[in-house]
Design a protein around this motif. Structure first.
Motif, short mmCIF file in Angstrom:
data_model
loop_
_atom_site.label_atom_id
_atom_site.label_comp_id
_atom_site.label_asym_id
_atom_site.label_seq_id
_atom_site.Cartn_x
_atom_site.Cartn_y
_atom_site.Cartn_z
N LEU A 42 0.82 -1.20 0.00
CA LEU A 42 0.00 0.00 0.00
C LEU A 42 0.86 1.26 0.00
O LEU A 42 1.93 1.29 0.60
CB LEU A 42 -0.90 0.02 1.25
N VAL A 64 -5.48 5.79 -1.01
CA VAL A 64 -4.67 4.62 -0.67
C VAL A 64 -4.60 3.76 -1.91
O VAL A 64 -5.64 3.32 -2.43
CB VAL A 64 -5.29 3.81 0.49
N GLU A 65 -3.39 3.55 -2.41
CA GLU A 65 -3.20 2.73 -3.61
C GLU A 65 -2.66 1.36 -3.21
O GLU A 65 -1.74 1.27 -2.40
CB GLU A 65 -2.23 3.44 -4.55
N ASN A 66 -3.25 0.33 -3.78
CA ASN A 66 -2.84 -1.05 -3.50
C ASN A 66 -2.20 -1.61 -4.76
O ASN A 66 -2.88 -1.90 -5.73
CB ASN A 66 -4.06 -1.88 -3.09
N VAL A 103 -9.94 -1.76 0.41
CA VAL A 103 -8.84 -1.31 -0.44
C VAL A 103 -8.64 -2.46 -1.43
O VAL A 103 -8.00 -3.46 -1.11
CB VAL A 103 -7.55 -1.05 0.35
N GLU A 108 -7.62 1.16 -5.69
CA GLU A 108 -7.41 2.24 -4.75
C GLU A 108 -8.66 2.54 -3.95
O GLU A 108 -9.78 2.23 -4.37
CB GLU A 108 -6.95 3.51 -5.48
N LEU A 109 -8.44 3.11 -2.79
CA LEU A 109 -9.51 3.64 -1.94
C LEU A 109 -9.34 5.15 -1.98
O LEU A 109 -8.29 5.68 -1.59
CB LEU A 109 -9.36 3.12 -0.51
#
Length: 161
Positions: A42, A64-66, A103, A108-109
């Protein structure tokens, strides 16, 4: 056992060991991508807080990028600014607190104006434009992520800057 049987047993054992390493190597390549410990990978970008109108509450926004094949959940947020940081979603133009937010794997969130966001209740101080607010994001699987929210003017919208 004679010499030939011992040699054959050793050769079979070596072949089996080599095959197991090859299979393990293939399995590792096919496993979900993530950190070296198998946790989701993340990262956070675009973190900001509009200057609060009063000293009671404030909103916080970020992405938040996964970058992994493993989904996760944002479960809580902590900060020295407030002992009560809530995660809110907006549905049908109504804001409500939720226990967690997904997420998605390789997704992404987005916590953004008019949508899902963080809500800081009972502020210990009132941040001003130019300040930074430290937060720690807690996840179901990934290790906590520390982030600084840049305090921006009240009208700030990253889509227009």
């Amino acid at each position: 056992m004679n010499h030939r049987t011992t040699l054959r047993t050793a050769l079979l054992a070596a072949t089996a060991l080599t095959a197991s390493f090859a299979i393990a190597g293939c399995a590792a390549e096919d496993s979900p991508a993530g950190g070296s410990d198998g946790k989701p990978a993340l990262s956070v970008s675009g973190a900001f807080m509009p200057e609060p109108v009063n000293g009671d509450m404030a909103g916080g926004f970020l992405v938040v990028e996964n970058g992994s094949d493993t989904a996760d959940k944002l479960t809580s947020v902590t900060s020295t600014l407030s002992d009560d940081v809530q995660i809110h979603e907006t549905k049908n133009q109504k804001m409500q607190q939720v226990r967690s937010m997904d997420v998605p794997a390789n997704g992404e969130l987005r916590l953004e104006r008019g949508g899902s966001h963080m809500m800081f209740m009972g502020l210990k101080s009132k941040p001003k434009v130019g300040d930074k607010v430290a937060v720690e994001l807690h996840f179901e699987k990934a290790d906590p992520v520390k982030v600084e929210l840049d305090v921006k003017e009240r009208t700030y919208n990253p889509k227009h800057h």
